[in-house]
Scaffold this motif. Structure first.
Motif, PDB file in Angstrom:
ATOM      1  N   GLU A 291       9.410  20.595  10.605  1.00  0.00           N
ATOM      2  CA  GLU A 291       8.615  20.677   9.381  1.00  0.00           C
ATOM      3  C   GLU A 291       9.357  20.142   8.152  1.00  0.00           C
ATOM      4  N   ASP A 292      10.603  20.551   7.974  1.00  0.00           N
ATOM      5  CA  ASP A 292      11.377  20.106   6.810  1.00  0.00           C
ATOM      6  C   ASP A 292      11.532  18.585   6.796  1.00  0.00           C
ATOM      7  N   ASP A 293      11.822  18.026   7.967  1.00  0.00           N
ATOM      8  CA  ASP A 293      11.996  16.568   8.058  1.00  0.00           C
ATOM      9  C   ASP A 293      10.678  15.842   7.796  1.00  0.00           C
ATOM     10  N   PHE A 294       9.571  16.459   8.230  1.00  0.00           N
ATOM     11  CA  PHE A 294       8.258  15.864   7.952  1.00  0.00           C
ATOM     12  C   PHE A 294       8.023  15.790   6.448  1.00  0.00           C
ATOM     13  N   TYR A 295       8.234  16.900   5.739  1.00  0.00           N
ATOM     14  CA  TYR A 295       7.997  16.931   4.294  1.00  0.00           C
ATOM     15  C   TYR A 295       8.890  15.926   3.560  1.00  0.00           C
ATOM     16  N   GLU A 296      10.142  15.847   3.969  1.00  0.00           N
ATOM     17  CA  GLU A 296      11.071  14.904   3.331  1.00  0.00           C
ATOM     18  C   GLU A 296      10.542  13.474   3.424  1.00  0.00           C
ATOM     19  N   ALA A 297      10.005  13.117   4.600  1.00  0.00           N
ATOM     20  CA  ALA A 297       9.535  11.748   4.827  1.00  0.00           C
ATOM     21  C   ALA A 297       8.182  11.467   4.187  1.00  0.00           C
ATOM     22  N   VAL A 298       7.273  12.438   4.279  1.00  0.00           N
ATOM     23  CA  VAL A 298       5.895  12.179   3.841  1.00  0.00           C
ATOM     24  C   VAL A 298       5.787  12.075   2.318  1.00  0.00           C
ATOM     25  N   ALA A 299       6.775  12.603   1.600  1.00  0.00           N
ATOM     26  CA  ALA A 299       6.755  12.527   0.130  1.00  0.00           C
ATOM     27  C   ALA A 299       6.711  11.086  -0.366  1.00  0.00           C
ATOM     28  N   SER A 300       7.233  10.154   0.416  1.00  0.00           N
ATOM     29  CA  SER A 300       7.257   8.745  -0.006  1.00  0.00           C
ATOM     30  C   SER A 300       6.114   7.927   0.582  1.00  0.00           C
ATOM     31  N   PHE A 301       5.174   8.586   1.291  1.00  0.00           N
ATOM     32  CA  PHE A 301       4.031   7.859   1.873  1.00  0.00           C
ATOM     33  C   PHE A 301       3.020   7.510   0.781  1.00  0.00           C
ATOM     34  N   LYS A 302       2.752   6.224   0.617  1.00  0.00           N
ATOM     35  CA  LYS A 302       1.876   5.768  -0.474  1.00  0.00           C
ATOM     36  C   LYS A 302       0.440   5.521  -0.024  1.00  0.00           C
TER      37      LYS A 302
END
Length: 450
Positions: A291-302
């Motif tokens: 979950e933490d790694d998902f949130y870290e990555a998805v924050a930059s999804f445009k």
């Protein structure tokens, strides 16, 4: 392996041709016309046919496989020759299954959100350098092609389209993939030229659900009652994970997701996109991303290309381009822009462009779809109605369908453009919704309005 593509110029077809070329296969192809970006991309890889047209002499017993695109007709000369020679003929979804029989197949289905969810998943996996095979329906930032195939990758992520597979294979594409892990985002009647009743359309999702490998995993949107019924009434044996709109808030025009690690600012917005994010999180967790790694990555999804894509912005004006054309997508996009920019005038421009949207009987489905827009315009081309051999629709029928007295309707491309270009766009959020281009509107020129 020697593979020939009949109708190589299609969006999915040319990407599959490039992917197989990169895998080391010998690729040839034909089409009666090819437009950009397909044309320049095929040219880049040396796969562009030397001349346009159909050439039965290209079809010989030396070919191992024919891949048949939806653009071809049943009486296509190359197809007839291939059938005469008894060659193996696949639709592209059928061939994708052949390429992924030994992989874990993750299939994203639903009337809306498929491309965005698939794109989110691939963005997160790419961020964490996790290699997977994939097929997605939009060009993604950081990805060379929309299709990627290898021998070694364990997973393949497939966007599961419910439209037909080929002119000689009338099964919906997503019936062919036999997923190990699947997702259903939502069901809202579409493609009425193929699925004439709502019940017939829903049945395709029941078949998809039953095609899930026994013991597999189904992730589904519990806020969509039809999806909930389809999944929960299935007698197939699989694990179920539900998702819904996550907790969030909007501050200064930015959507923040409430997470265990704190409030996370997102590049995307709208309840439908937040639902998409919740579904993508489940899928990524099943693929080994916590979950933490998902949130870290998805924050930059445009966002995926043409899906609430911001094309221009100034201090007081913002322009979005969106592929929305079906009623549920139009409503979700309009509502999302109004919620995100509640202090601004929301100016919605919709082009009715597809077979379904120009069908006089289907128009009633658009009731209320543009209600949240402060100003709403619908453009459609009577010429497009004729080309699709549909019963003529009138401006009055369209006005009645949307049930909006102040709806502005244009049928002339130049008049629509003139109207758009003379608007005062101070403190305005503009959303251009279409799977076409409003009869030739130059979006680069539109950017100059900001």
């Amino acid at each position: 392996m020697n593979i020939h593509f009949i109708a190589i110029g299609g969006s999915a077809m040319h990407n599959l041709a490039i992917a197989l070329n990169q895998k080391g296969y010998q690729i040839s192809g034909s089409d009666d016309t090819i437009h950009n970006p397909s044309k320049s991309r095929l040219e880049k890889y040396g796969l562009l046919p030397k001349e346009f047209g159909w050439f039965p002499e290209k079809i010989s017993s030396e070919l191992d496989v024919i891949i048949l695109g939806m653009h071809a007709k049943k009486d296509n000369p190359e197809l007839l020759r291939a059938q005469e020679l008894g060659l193996k003929i696949y639709s592209y979804p059928e061939f994708l299954y052949e390429q992924s029989k030994d992989k874990t197949r993750v299939v994203i289905g639903g009337s809306h959100g498929k491309t965005t969810i698939t794109s989110m998943i691939l963005h997160v996996l790419n961020y964490h350098e996790k290699e997977v095979d994939y097929m997605v329906g939009a060009q993604l930032e950081g990805f060379e092609t929309m299709v990627h195939l290898t021998e070694e990758n364990e997973f393949i992520v497939l966007e599961g389209d419910e439209y037909l597979s080929s002119p000689i294979d009338m099964r919906p594409k997503f019936h062919l993939y036999k997923p190990n892990i699947a997702l259903l985002s939502g069901i809202a009647w579409d493609h009425i030229n193929v699925f004439p009743t709502f019940e017939n359309y829903v049945e395709q999702f029941r078949i998809f659900t039953d095609s899930l490998i026994k013991g597999g995993i189904m992730v589904y949107n519990e806020e969509d009652e039809i999806v909930k019924d389809v999944v929960e009434s299935s007698e197939n044996h699989f694990k179920k994970n539900t998702y819904k709109t996550p907790e969030h808030f909007i501050k200064n025009g930015i959507t923040f997701l409430e997470t265990p690690e704190g409030d996370l600012p997102l590049e995307i917005f709208g309840n439908h996109n937040l639902q998409n994010l919740a579904g993508a999180k489940w899928i990524c967790q099943h693929m080994g991303i916590d979950e933490d790694d998902f949130y870290e990555a998805v924050a930059s999804f445009k966002g995926a290309s043409k899906r609430l894509e911001k094309i221009a912005e100034s201090k007081s004006t913002v322009f979005f381009k969106d592929f929305a054309h079906s009623p549920s997508k139009v409503e979700a996009t309009t509502n999302a822009v109004k919620e995100q920019y509640s202090e601004r005038t929301v100016f919605a421009c919709l082009e009715l462009h597809t077979y379904s949207s120009l069908n006089a009987e289907f128009l009633a489905e658009y009731k209320g779809a543009l209600d949240k827009a402060d100003k709403a315009v619908v453009f459609y081309s009577p010429h497009a109605v004729k080309i699709k051999q549909l019963e003529e629709v009138t401006a009055q029928q369209i006005a009645n369908s949307f049930e909006r007295d102040d709806l502005i309707i244009y049928t002339n491309p130049q008049e629509f453009k003139d109207f758009l270009f003379r608007q005062n766009l101070e403190n305005t959020a503009v959303v251009l919704m279409s799977s076409g281009n409003y009869g030739g509107l130059d979006f680069e020129e539109v950017k100059g309005l900001v």
